[in-house]
Design a protein around this motif. Structure first.
Motif, PDB file in Angstrom:
ATOM      1  N   GLN A  42      11.965   9.502   5.058  1.00  0.00           N
ATOM      2  CA  GLN A  42      12.096   8.309   5.899  1.00  0.00           C
ATOM      3  C   GLN A  42      11.868   8.672   7.363  1.00  0.00           C
ATOM      4  O   GLN A  42      12.285   9.744   7.804  1.00  0.00           O
ATOM      5  CB  GLN A  42      13.489   7.701   5.725  1.00  0.00           C
ATOM      6  CG  GLN A  42      13.821   7.351   4.285  1.00  0.00           C
ATOM      7  CD  GLN A  42      15.289   7.074   4.072  1.00  0.00           C
ATOM      8  OE1 GLN A  42      16.079   7.045   5.015  1.00  0.00           O
ATOM      9  NE2 GLN A  42      15.696   6.880   2.822  1.00  0.00           N
ATOM     10  N   VAL A  45      13.594  -0.029   2.309  1.00  0.00           N
ATOM     11  CA  VAL A  45      13.382   1.301   1.754  1.00  0.00           C
ATOM     12  C   VAL A  45      13.978   1.360   0.354  1.00  0.00           C
ATOM     13  O   VAL A  45      15.171   1.134   0.170  1.00  0.00           O
ATOM     14  CB  VAL A  45      14.006   2.383   2.650  1.00  0.00           C
ATOM     15  CG1 VAL A  45      13.844   3.767   2.007  1.00  0.00           C
ATOM     16  CG2 VAL A  45      13.375   2.371   4.039  1.00  0.00           C
ATOM     17  N   LEU A  46      13.141   1.636  -0.613  1.00  0.00           N
ATOM     18  CA  LEU A  46      13.562   1.660  -2.011  1.00  0.00           C
ATOM     19  C   LEU A  46      14.372   2.921  -2.330  1.00  0.00           C
ATOM     20  O   LEU A  46      14.190   3.965  -1.689  1.00  0.00           O
ATOM     21  CB  LEU A  46      12.331   1.623  -2.925  1.00  0.00           C
ATOM     22  CG  LEU A  46      11.511   0.330  -2.919  1.00  0.00           C
ATOM     23  CD1 LEU A  46      10.196   0.551  -3.652  1.00  0.00           C
ATOM     24  CD2 LEU A  46      12.304  -0.799  -3.575  1.00  0.00           C
ATOM     25  N   LEU A  67       6.195  -4.332  -0.982  1.00  0.00           N
ATOM     26  CA  LEU A  67       6.654  -3.239  -1.855  1.00  0.00           C
ATOM     27  C   LEU A  67       5.873  -3.213  -3.160  1.00  0.00           C
ATOM     28  O   LEU A  67       6.417  -3.003  -4.243  1.00  0.00           O
ATOM     29  CB  LEU A  67       8.154  -3.369  -2.134  1.00  0.00           C
ATOM     30  CG  LEU A  67       9.065  -3.277  -0.914  1.00  0.00           C
ATOM     31  CD1 LEU A  67      10.513  -3.549  -1.308  1.00  0.00           C
ATOM     32  CD2 LEU A  67       8.937  -1.906  -0.246  1.00  0.00           C
ATOM     33  N   GLY A 117       8.620   7.261   1.881  1.00  0.00           N
ATOM     34  CA  GLY A 117       7.928   7.744   0.694  1.00  0.00           C
ATOM     35  C   GLY A 117       8.745   8.844   0.050  1.00  0.00           C
ATOM     36  O   GLY A 117       9.926   9.017   0.347  1.00  0.00           O
ATOM     37  N   HIS A 118       8.109   9.618  -0.817  1.00  0.00           N
ATOM     38  CA  HIS A 118       8.802  10.729  -1.472  1.00  0.00           C
ATOM     39  C   HIS A 118       7.773  11.786  -1.855  1.00  0.00           C
ATOM     40  O   HIS A 118       6.578  11.581  -1.708  1.00  0.00           O
ATOM     41  CB  HIS A 118       9.543  10.245  -2.723  1.00  0.00           C
ATOM     42  CG  HIS A 118       8.647   9.710  -3.788  1.00  0.00           C
ATOM     43  ND1 HIS A 118       8.220   8.385  -3.803  1.00  0.00           N
ATOM     44  CD2 HIS A 118       8.067  10.304  -4.871  1.00  0.00           C
ATOM     45  CE1 HIS A 118       7.429   8.190  -4.843  1.00  0.00           C
ATOM     46  NE2 HIS A 118       7.308   9.332  -5.505  1.00  0.00           N
ATOM     47  N   GLU A 175      13.138   6.851  -2.210  1.00  0.00           N
ATOM     48  CA  GLU A 175      12.188   7.130  -1.128  1.00  0.00           C
ATOM     49  C   GLU A 175      12.944   7.909  -0.046  1.00  0.00           C
ATOM     50  O   GLU A 175      13.375   7.358   0.967  1.00  0.00           O
ATOM     51  CB  GLU A 175      11.603   5.824  -0.570  1.00  0.00           C
ATOM     52  CG  GLU A 175      10.962   4.928  -1.622  1.00  0.00           C
ATOM     53  CD  GLU A 175       9.709   5.529  -2.243  1.00  0.00           C
ATOM     54  OE1 GLU A 175       9.405   6.723  -2.034  1.00  0.00           O
ATOM     55  OE2 GLU A 175       9.021   4.806  -2.982  1.00  0.00           O
ATOM     56  N   GLU A 214       3.420   7.730  -0.894  1.00  0.00           N
ATOM     57  CA  GLU A 214       3.937   6.648  -0.065  1.00  0.00           C
ATOM     58  C   GLU A 214       4.666   5.606  -0.910  1.00  0.00           C
ATOM     59  O   GLU A 214       4.445   5.486  -2.115  1.00  0.00           O
ATOM     60  CB  GLU A 214       2.815   5.992   0.732  1.00  0.00           C
ATOM     61  CG  GLU A 214       1.735   5.358  -0.105  1.00  0.00           C
ATOM     62  CD  GLU A 214       0.579   4.833   0.731  1.00  0.00           C
ATOM     63  OE1 GLU A 214       0.482   5.215   1.904  1.00  0.00           O
ATOM     64  OE2 GLU A 214      -0.226   4.047   0.202  1.00  0.00           O
ATOM     65  N   SER A 215       5.540   4.863  -0.269  1.00  0.00           N
ATOM     66  CA  SER A 215       6.278   3.786  -0.922  1.00  0.00           C
ATOM     67  C   SER A 215       5.293   2.768  -1.501  1.00  0.00           C
ATOM     68  O   SER A 215       4.181   2.605  -0.980  1.00  0.00           O
ATOM     69  CB  SER A 215       7.193   3.113   0.106  1.00  0.00           C
ATOM     70  OG  SER A 215       7.998   2.122  -0.494  1.00  0.00           O
ATOM     71  N   SER A 219       3.275   3.325   3.151  1.00  0.00           N
ATOM     72  CA  SER A 219       4.438   3.984   3.757  1.00  0.00           C
ATOM     73  C   SER A 219       5.100   3.126   4.830  1.00  0.00           C
ATOM     74  O   SER A 219       6.278   3.298   5.129  1.00  0.00           O
ATOM     75  CB  SER A 219       4.030   5.330   4.364  1.00  0.00           C
ATOM     76  OG  SER A 219       3.134   5.163   5.453  1.00  0.00           O
ATOM     77  N   ILE A 276       7.104   0.231   6.158  1.00  0.00           N
ATOM     78  CA  ILE A 276       8.053  -0.752   5.638  1.00  0.00           C
ATOM     79  C   ILE A 276       8.217  -1.847   6.686  1.00  0.00           C
ATOM     80  O   ILE A 276       8.840  -1.641   7.727  1.00  0.00           O
ATOM     81  CB  ILE A 276       9.422  -0.096   5.338  1.00  0.00           C
ATOM     82  CG1 ILE A 276       9.251   1.164   4.481  1.00  0.00           C
ATOM     83  CG2 ILE A 276      10.352  -1.101   4.670  1.00  0.00           C
ATOM     84  CD1 ILE A 276       8.609   0.933   3.137  1.00  0.00           C
ATOM     85  N   GLU A 289      10.769  -6.617   2.865  1.00  0.00           N
ATOM     86  CA  GLU A 289      10.631  -5.223   2.475  1.00  0.00           C
ATOM     87  C   GLU A 289      11.850  -4.409   2.904  1.00  0.00           C
ATOM     88  O   GLU A 289      12.546  -4.760   3.856  1.00  0.00           O
ATOM     89  CB  GLU A 289       9.359  -4.616   3.064  1.00  0.00           C
ATOM     90  CG  GLU A 289       8.087  -5.199   2.483  1.00  0.00           C
ATOM     91  CD  GLU A 289       6.867  -4.349   2.793  1.00  0.00           C
ATOM     92  OE1 GLU A 289       6.126  -4.007   1.855  1.00  0.00           O
ATOM     93  OE2 GLU A 289       6.651  -4.021   3.982  1.00  0.00           O
TER      94      GLU A 289
END
Length: 412
Positions: free
Chosen positions: A141, A134-135, A234, A104-105, A138, A114-115, A119, A121, A132
Protein backbone atom coordinates in the motif's frame (compact mmCIF):
# COMPACT_ATOMS: atom_id res chain seq x y z
CA UNK A 1 37.53 -2.52 10.48
CA UNK A 2 36.37 -3.93 7.17
CA UNK A 3 32.92 -2.33 7.60
CA UNK A 4 34.53 0.99 8.50
CA UNK A 5 36.80 0.82 5.47
CA UNK A 6 33.87 0.00 3.16
CA UNK A 7 31.80 2.82 4.66
CA UNK A 8 34.67 5.26 4.22
CA UNK A 9 35.14 4.11 0.65
CA UNK A 10 31.48 4.87 -0.13
CA UNK A 11 31.78 8.35 1.34
CA UNK A 12 34.98 8.99 -0.61
CA UNK A 13 33.31 7.76 -3.80
CA UNK A 14 30.40 10.17 -3.35
CA UNK A 15 32.83 13.01 -2.62
CA UNK A 16 34.75 12.26 -5.82
CA UNK A 17 31.49 12.18 -7.80
CA UNK A 18 30.53 15.54 -6.31
CA UNK A 19 33.88 16.99 -7.32
CA UNK A 20 33.43 15.66 -10.85
CA UNK A 21 30.00 17.30 -10.99
CA UNK A 22 31.59 20.66 -10.26
CA UNK A 23 33.92 20.05 -13.21
CA UNK A 24 30.98 18.98 -15.40
CA UNK A 25 29.05 22.10 -14.39
CA UNK A 26 32.01 24.25 -15.41
CA UNK A 27 32.19 22.40 -18.73
CA UNK A 28 28.47 22.99 -19.24
CA UNK A 29 28.88 26.70 -18.56
CA UNK A 30 31.65 26.89 -21.16
CA UNK A 31 29.51 24.94 -23.64
CA UNK A 32 26.59 27.28 -22.96
CA UNK A 33 28.72 30.34 -23.65
CA UNK A 34 30.15 28.84 -26.85
CA UNK A 35 26.88 27.55 -28.30
CA UNK A 36 24.57 30.35 -27.25
CA UNK A 37 22.09 28.38 -25.15
CA UNK A 38 19.61 30.49 -23.24
CA UNK A 39 18.15 30.23 -19.76
CA UNK A 40 14.59 28.96 -19.56
CA UNK A 41 11.92 31.39 -18.44
CA UNK A 42 10.90 31.08 -14.78
CA UNK A 43 8.21 32.53 -12.58
CA UNK A 44 5.02 31.93 -10.62
CA UNK A 45 3.03 34.45 -12.62
CA UNK A 46 0.52 32.48 -14.76
CA UNK A 47 2.34 33.70 -17.86
CA UNK A 48 3.29 31.69 -20.94
CA UNK A 49 6.91 30.75 -21.54
CA UNK A 50 6.51 31.97 -25.11
CA UNK A 51 5.50 28.67 -26.70
CA UNK A 52 1.99 30.05 -27.22
CA UNK A 53 0.40 33.47 -27.04
CA UNK A 54 -0.87 34.52 -23.61
CA UNK A 55 -4.51 34.42 -24.77
CA UNK A 56 -4.14 30.77 -25.80
CA UNK A 57 -2.29 29.98 -22.58
CA UNK A 58 -5.10 31.47 -20.49
CA UNK A 59 -7.75 29.58 -22.45
CA UNK A 60 -5.88 26.32 -21.94
CA UNK A 61 -5.57 27.09 -18.24
CA UNK A 62 -9.35 27.38 -18.04
CA UNK A 63 -9.59 23.75 -19.16
CA UNK A 64 -7.14 22.77 -16.42
CA UNK A 65 -9.43 24.54 -13.96
CA UNK A 66 -12.69 23.25 -15.46
CA UNK A 67 -14.86 21.33 -12.97
CA UNK A 68 -16.22 18.22 -14.69
CA UNK A 69 -19.67 16.90 -13.77
CA UNK A 70 -21.44 13.56 -14.18
CA UNK A 71 -23.02 14.99 -17.33
CA UNK A 72 -19.50 15.56 -18.72
CA UNK A 73 -18.56 11.95 -18.01
CA UNK A 74 -17.05 12.34 -14.55
CA UNK A 75 -16.14 8.99 -12.98
CA UNK A 76 -17.90 6.70 -12.33
CA UNK A 77 -14.84 6.23 -10.07
CA UNK A 78 -12.45 9.16 -9.76
CA UNK A 79 -10.22 11.27 -7.49
CA UNK A 80 -10.91 14.86 -8.53
CA UNK A 81 -13.31 16.91 -10.63
CA UNK A 82 -10.59 18.99 -12.23
CA UNK A 83 -6.86 18.89 -12.87
CA UNK A 84 -6.32 21.97 -10.75
CA UNK A 85 -7.64 20.22 -7.63
CA UNK A 86 -4.32 18.39 -7.47
CA UNK A 87 -2.13 20.92 -9.29
CA UNK A 88 -2.54 24.40 -7.85
CA UNK A 89 0.23 25.63 -5.53
CA UNK A 90 1.05 28.49 -5.96
CA UNK A 91 -0.43 28.86 -9.44
CA UNK A 92 -2.35 26.52 -11.73
CA UNK A 93 -0.10 23.61 -12.65
CA UNK A 94 1.81 23.52 -9.36
CA UNK A 95 1.80 20.67 -6.86
CA UNK A 96 -0.40 20.21 -3.80
CA UNK A 97 -0.91 18.29 -0.57
CA UNK A 98 -3.34 15.91 -2.28
CA UNK A 99 -2.45 12.23 -1.85
CA UNK A 100 -3.57 9.27 -3.95
CA UNK A 101 -3.65 5.63 -2.86
CA UNK A 102 -2.11 2.66 -4.66
CA UNK A 103 -2.27 -0.99 -3.66
CA UNK A 104 -1.41 -4.52 -4.73
CA UNK A 105 0.42 -7.62 -3.57
CA UNK A 106 3.24 -9.97 -4.53
CA UNK A 107 2.61 -13.35 -6.15
CA UNK A 108 4.42 -16.57 -5.22
CA UNK A 109 7.34 -15.52 -7.41
CA UNK A 110 7.69 -12.17 -5.70
CA UNK A 111 6.30 -10.16 -8.62
CA UNK A 112 4.02 -7.21 -8.01
CA UNK A 113 0.35 -7.78 -8.85
CA UNK A 114 -1.84 -4.69 -8.91
CA UNK A 115 -5.24 -4.58 -7.24
CA UNK A 116 -8.17 -5.64 -9.49
CA UNK A 117 -8.84 -2.79 -11.87
CA UNK A 118 -5.41 -1.24 -11.32
CA UNK A 119 -3.10 -0.20 -8.50
CA UNK A 120 -4.77 3.23 -8.21
CA UNK A 121 -7.57 3.09 -5.63
CA UNK A 122 -9.95 5.93 -6.46
CA UNK A 123 -11.16 7.99 -3.49
CA UNK A 124 -14.49 9.01 -4.99
CA UNK A 125 -17.41 7.52 -6.91
CA UNK A 126 -20.70 8.81 -8.33
CA UNK A 127 -22.59 6.00 -6.54
CA UNK A 128 -21.86 4.42 -3.13
CA UNK A 129 -22.16 0.89 -4.50
CA UNK A 130 -19.02 1.28 -6.61
CA UNK A 131 -16.80 3.01 -4.05
CA UNK A 132 -13.28 1.61 -4.26
CA UNK A 133 -11.20 0.57 -1.25
CA UNK A 134 -8.10 -1.46 -0.46
CA UNK A 135 -9.08 -5.12 -0.62
CA UNK A 136 -7.98 -7.68 1.99
CA UNK A 137 -4.68 -9.24 0.99
CA UNK A 138 -3.47 -6.16 -0.88
CA UNK A 139 -0.63 -5.64 1.60
CA UNK A 140 1.49 -3.42 -0.63
CA UNK A 141 0.00 0.00 0.00
CA UNK A 142 1.26 3.45 -0.84
CA UNK A 143 0.25 7.10 -0.73
CA UNK A 144 1.70 9.50 -3.27
CA UNK A 145 1.63 13.25 -3.14
CA UNK A 146 0.73 15.29 -6.22
CA UNK A 147 3.68 16.68 -8.15
CA UNK A 148 4.07 20.06 -9.79
CA UNK A 149 3.84 20.20 -13.59
CA UNK A 150 5.35 23.68 -13.90
CA UNK A 151 8.24 23.69 -16.35
CA UNK A 152 7.45 20.18 -17.56
CA UNK A 153 7.52 21.34 -21.17
CA UNK A 154 11.26 21.85 -20.78
CA UNK A 155 11.58 18.41 -19.19
CA UNK A 156 9.74 16.82 -22.11
CA UNK A 157 12.20 18.55 -24.42
CA UNK A 158 15.24 16.85 -22.85
CA UNK A 159 16.83 14.44 -25.31
CA UNK A 160 16.87 10.77 -24.29
CA UNK A 161 20.63 10.62 -24.72
CA UNK A 162 21.06 13.39 -22.17
CA UNK A 163 19.28 11.36 -19.49
CA UNK A 164 21.03 8.15 -20.52
CA UNK A 165 24.34 9.99 -20.30
CA UNK A 166 23.59 11.10 -16.74
CA UNK A 167 22.69 7.52 -15.84
CA UNK A 168 25.88 6.16 -17.40
CA UNK A 169 28.11 8.55 -15.45
CA UNK A 170 26.62 7.59 -12.09
CA UNK A 171 27.51 3.88 -11.89
CA UNK A 172 30.75 4.39 -13.81
CA UNK A 173 32.17 6.49 -11.03
CA UNK A 174 31.04 4.51 -7.99
CA UNK A 175 30.13 0.90 -8.56
CA UNK A 176 27.19 -0.17 -6.44
CA UNK A 177 26.74 3.25 -4.84
CA UNK A 178 24.53 5.46 -7.01
CA UNK A 179 23.04 3.86 -10.09
CA UNK A 180 20.11 5.71 -11.64
CA UNK A 181 17.88 3.67 -13.91
CA UNK A 182 16.28 4.99 -17.08
CA UNK A 183 13.28 3.05 -18.34
CA UNK A 184 11.71 3.11 -21.79
CA UNK A 185 7.97 3.71 -21.59
CA UNK A 186 5.22 3.64 -24.25
CA UNK A 187 4.03 6.76 -26.03
CA UNK A 188 0.24 6.53 -26.18
CA UNK A 189 -0.07 8.89 -29.13
CA UNK A 190 2.48 6.87 -31.14
CA UNK A 191 1.61 3.16 -30.72
CA UNK A 192 4.72 0.99 -30.63
CA UNK A 193 7.06 3.89 -29.86
CA UNK A 194 8.94 4.23 -26.59
CA UNK A 195 11.00 6.93 -24.93
CA UNK A 196 12.91 7.42 -21.69
CA UNK A 197 10.37 8.03 -18.92
CA UNK A 198 10.58 11.26 -16.90
CA UNK A 199 7.13 12.12 -15.46
CA UNK A 200 5.47 10.72 -12.36
CA UNK A 201 6.93 9.12 -9.24
CA UNK A 202 7.88 6.05 -11.28
CA UNK A 203 8.99 7.90 -14.45
CA UNK A 204 6.03 6.09 -15.99
CA UNK A 205 5.46 8.64 -18.75
CA UNK A 206 7.72 10.42 -21.22
CA UNK A 207 5.09 12.46 -23.07
CA UNK A 208 2.92 15.18 -21.56
CA UNK A 209 0.05 14.16 -23.83
CA UNK A 210 0.31 10.56 -22.56
CA UNK A 211 0.51 11.87 -18.99
CA UNK A 212 -2.59 14.03 -19.52
CA UNK A 213 -4.65 11.22 -21.02
CA UNK A 214 -3.66 8.94 -18.15
CA UNK A 215 -4.58 11.54 -15.52
CA UNK A 216 -7.84 12.41 -17.27
CA UNK A 217 -8.94 8.78 -17.19
CA UNK A 218 -7.55 7.63 -13.85
CA UNK A 219 -7.96 10.79 -11.77
CA UNK A 220 -11.10 12.36 -13.28
CA UNK A 221 -12.66 9.37 -15.03
CA UNK A 222 -12.83 10.98 -18.48
CA UNK A 223 -12.12 8.72 -21.46
CA UNK A 224 -10.23 10.09 -24.46
CA UNK A 225 -9.07 8.96 -27.87
CA UNK A 226 -5.84 7.69 -26.32
CA UNK A 227 -7.52 5.81 -23.47
CA UNK A 228 -11.10 5.14 -24.64
CA UNK A 229 -12.11 2.45 -22.15
CA UNK A 230 -13.74 3.29 -18.83
CA UNK A 231 -12.10 2.19 -15.58
CA UNK A 232 -13.69 -0.51 -13.47
CA UNK A 233 -14.45 -0.44 -9.76
CA UNK A 234 -12.09 -3.00 -8.25
CA UNK A 235 -12.44 -5.03 -11.43
CA UNK A 236 -16.25 -4.76 -11.55
CA UNK A 237 -17.98 -3.15 -14.52
CA UNK A 238 -19.34 0.37 -14.00
CA UNK A 239 -21.37 0.37 -17.21
CA UNK A 240 -24.68 0.63 -15.33
CA UNK A 241 -23.56 3.95 -13.87
CA UNK A 242 -21.87 5.40 -16.95
CA UNK A 243 -24.48 7.47 -18.80
CA UNK A 244 -22.12 9.33 -21.13
CA UNK A 245 -21.01 7.61 -24.31
CA UNK A 246 -17.30 7.11 -24.80
CA UNK A 247 -15.20 8.88 -25.98
CA UNK A 248 -16.10 11.49 -23.32
CA UNK A 249 -13.31 13.91 -24.24
CA UNK A 250 -14.94 14.59 -27.58
CA UNK A 251 -13.32 18.03 -27.85
CA UNK A 252 -9.82 16.62 -27.29
CA UNK A 253 -9.23 18.75 -24.23
CA UNK A 254 -6.21 16.57 -23.46
CA UNK A 255 -4.34 18.30 -26.29
CA UNK A 256 -4.98 21.74 -24.83
CA UNK A 257 -4.13 20.70 -21.28
CA UNK A 258 -0.86 19.16 -22.50
CA UNK A 259 -0.17 22.38 -24.40
CA UNK A 260 -0.77 24.37 -21.22
CA UNK A 261 1.84 22.34 -19.33
CA UNK A 262 4.30 22.69 -22.18
CA UNK A 263 3.83 26.45 -22.07
CA UNK A 264 4.32 26.92 -18.31
CA UNK A 265 7.39 28.63 -16.98
CA UNK A 266 9.76 26.70 -14.76
CA UNK A 267 9.55 27.44 -11.01
CA UNK A 268 11.63 30.46 -10.10
CA UNK A 269 14.08 30.58 -7.18
CA UNK A 270 13.98 33.15 -4.40
CA UNK A 271 16.59 35.49 -5.85
CA UNK A 272 16.95 37.47 -2.61
CA UNK A 273 17.59 34.43 -0.43
CA UNK A 274 19.80 32.85 -3.06
CA UNK A 275 22.20 35.79 -2.83
CA UNK A 276 22.76 35.48 0.91
CA UNK A 277 26.10 34.18 2.13
CA UNK A 278 24.46 31.23 3.87
CA UNK A 279 22.59 30.09 0.78
CA UNK A 280 25.67 30.43 -1.42
CA UNK A 281 27.70 28.37 1.04
CA UNK A 282 24.82 25.91 1.27
CA UNK A 283 25.00 25.44 -2.50
CA UNK A 284 28.63 24.40 -2.19
CA UNK A 285 27.76 21.96 0.58
CA UNK A 286 24.94 20.57 -1.61
CA UNK A 287 27.56 19.67 -4.20
CA UNK A 288 30.23 18.55 -1.77
CA UNK A 289 28.18 15.95 0.10
CA UNK A 290 26.81 14.49 -3.14
CA UNK A 291 23.22 15.74 -3.37
CA UNK A 292 23.87 16.95 -6.91
CA UNK A 293 24.69 13.43 -8.12
CA UNK A 294 20.96 12.72 -8.42
CA UNK A 295 19.52 16.22 -7.99
CA UNK A 296 21.31 17.47 -11.11
CA UNK A 297 21.27 21.29 -11.12
CA UNK A 298 21.79 21.99 -14.83
CA UNK A 299 20.42 20.28 -17.93
CA UNK A 300 20.19 21.54 -21.53
CA UNK A 301 17.14 20.70 -23.65
CA UNK A 302 17.24 19.38 -27.19
CA UNK A 303 17.54 21.71 -30.16
CA UNK A 304 14.44 23.29 -31.71
CA UNK A 305 13.03 21.16 -34.51
CA UNK A 306 14.01 17.81 -32.97
CA UNK A 307 11.24 15.21 -33.33
CA UNK A 308 10.28 13.43 -30.11
CA UNK A 309 7.51 11.20 -28.75
CA UNK A 310 7.65 8.81 -31.68
CA UNK A 311 7.71 11.69 -34.15
CA UNK A 312 4.44 13.19 -32.94
CA UNK A 313 5.96 16.26 -31.27
CA UNK A 314 8.57 18.74 -32.50
CA UNK A 315 10.56 20.67 -29.91
CA UNK A 316 9.52 24.33 -30.38
CA UNK A 317 11.92 27.25 -30.36
CA UNK A 318 10.61 28.42 -26.98
CA UNK A 319 11.71 25.15 -25.35
CA UNK A 320 14.73 24.10 -27.39
CA UNK A 321 18.38 24.76 -26.47
CA UNK A 322 17.34 26.00 -23.06
CA UNK A 323 19.28 25.66 -19.81
CA UNK A 324 17.03 24.40 -17.04
CA UNK A 325 17.74 23.92 -13.34
CA UNK A 326 15.42 21.08 -12.27
CA UNK A 327 17.69 19.54 -9.62
CA UNK A 328 16.75 16.07 -10.83
CA UNK A 329 18.17 13.38 -13.10
CA UNK A 330 14.62 12.05 -13.75
CA UNK A 331 15.97 8.54 -13.13
CA UNK A 332 14.74 5.82 -10.80
CA UNK A 333 16.75 5.16 -7.63
CA UNK A 334 16.52 2.88 -4.63
CA UNK A 335 16.88 5.22 -1.65
CA UNK A 336 15.12 3.14 0.99
CA UNK A 337 11.67 4.68 0.55
CA UNK A 338 10.31 2.66 -2.38
CA UNK A 339 6.60 1.82 -2.32
CA UNK A 340 6.69 -1.62 -3.94
CA UNK A 341 4.50 -0.52 -6.88
CA UNK A 342 5.46 -1.28 -10.49
CA UNK A 343 4.35 1.03 -13.35
CA UNK A 344 5.73 0.79 -16.89
CA UNK A 345 8.96 -0.70 -15.53
CA UNK A 346 10.28 -4.14 -14.72
CA UNK A 347 10.12 -5.90 -11.34
CA UNK A 348 13.40 -4.27 -10.34
CA UNK A 349 11.69 -0.86 -10.27
CA UNK A 350 9.24 -1.83 -7.49
CA UNK A 351 11.21 -0.17 -4.72
CA UNK A 352 12.68 2.62 -6.81
CA UNK A 353 11.35 6.17 -7.10
CA UNK A 354 12.13 8.96 -9.53
CA UNK A 355 14.38 11.71 -8.20
CA UNK A 356 11.89 14.51 -7.46
CA UNK A 357 12.89 17.85 -9.01
CA UNK A 358 13.82 20.40 -6.36
CA UNK A 359 12.96 23.49 -8.40
CA UNK A 360 10.09 25.16 -6.55
CA UNK A 361 11.23 23.52 -3.30
CA UNK A 362 10.35 26.68 -1.38
CA UNK A 363 6.65 26.17 -2.18
CA UNK A 364 6.48 22.80 -0.39
CA UNK A 365 5.93 21.82 3.22
CA UNK A 366 5.58 18.03 2.72
CA UNK A 367 8.35 15.97 1.20
CA UNK A 368 9.15 12.55 -0.28
CA UNK A 369 6.71 10.53 -2.37
CA UNK A 370 4.31 9.97 0.53
CA UNK A 371 4.40 13.53 1.90
CA UNK A 372 5.29 12.11 5.31
CA UNK A 373 8.45 14.18 5.86
CA UNK A 374 7.62 17.66 7.10
CA UNK A 375 11.07 19.27 7.21
CA UNK A 376 13.97 19.12 4.75
CA UNK A 377 16.12 17.56 7.47
CA UNK A 378 13.62 14.71 7.93
CA UNK A 379 13.49 14.11 4.19
CA UNK A 380 17.28 14.00 3.84
CA UNK A 381 17.67 11.58 6.74
CA UNK A 382 15.12 9.20 5.22
CA UNK A 383 17.45 8.68 2.26
CA UNK A 384 19.16 5.30 2.45
CA UNK A 385 20.17 2.67 -0.10
CA UNK A 386 21.99 4.38 -2.95
CA UNK A 387 21.94 7.65 -1.00
CA UNK A 388 23.27 6.25 2.27
CA UNK A 389 26.73 7.78 1.94
CA UNK A 390 25.20 11.18 1.13
CA UNK A 391 22.96 10.97 4.18
CA UNK A 392 25.95 10.04 6.33
CA UNK A 393 27.86 13.08 5.10
CA UNK A 394 24.85 15.26 5.91
CA UNK A 395 24.71 13.81 9.43
CA UNK A 396 28.37 14.71 9.90
CA UNK A 397 27.76 18.39 9.15
CA UNK A 398 27.86 20.89 11.98
CA UNK A 399 24.78 22.89 12.91
CA UNK A 400 25.94 25.92 10.92
CA UNK A 401 26.62 23.88 7.78
CA UNK A 402 23.28 22.07 8.05
CA UNK A 403 21.52 25.40 8.38
CA UNK A 404 23.34 26.75 5.34
CA UNK A 405 22.33 23.74 3.27
CA UNK A 406 18.69 24.19 4.26
CA UNK A 407 18.92 27.90 3.40
CA UNK A 408 20.07 26.88 -0.06
CA UNK A 409 17.20 24.43 -0.49
CA UNK A 410 14.73 27.07 0.73
CA UNK A 411 16.00 29.40 -1.98
CA UNK A 412 15.11 27.00 -4.80
Amino acid sequence: KERVATHGSKILSVFLIACSLVVLADMLNKQVRSQGYQESLTGFDNQSNGMVEQVTFSQDRELLEKRDTIEDGLGPVYNAQSCVECHQNVVAGGGSQILVVRAGHRDNNGNFVESPGGSLINDRAIDPSIQEYVLPGENIQSQRISLSTLGDGYVEAIDDQTLLGIAARQPAQSKGAINGQAILVPILESPGATRVGRFGWKSQHASLLSFTADAYLNEVGITSRLLPDENSSLGRSVAAFDKVADIEDSDNDIDNIARFMRATKAPSPDSTLAQTADARQGGQIFNQIGCAVCHVPNIVTAAPGVATNGGTYIVPAALGNKIIHPYSDFLLHSVGTGDGIVQNGGPETANKMRTPPLWGFRTRNRFMHDGQSFTPEEAIRRHRGEAEAVTDRFNQLGNRQSSQLISYLRSL
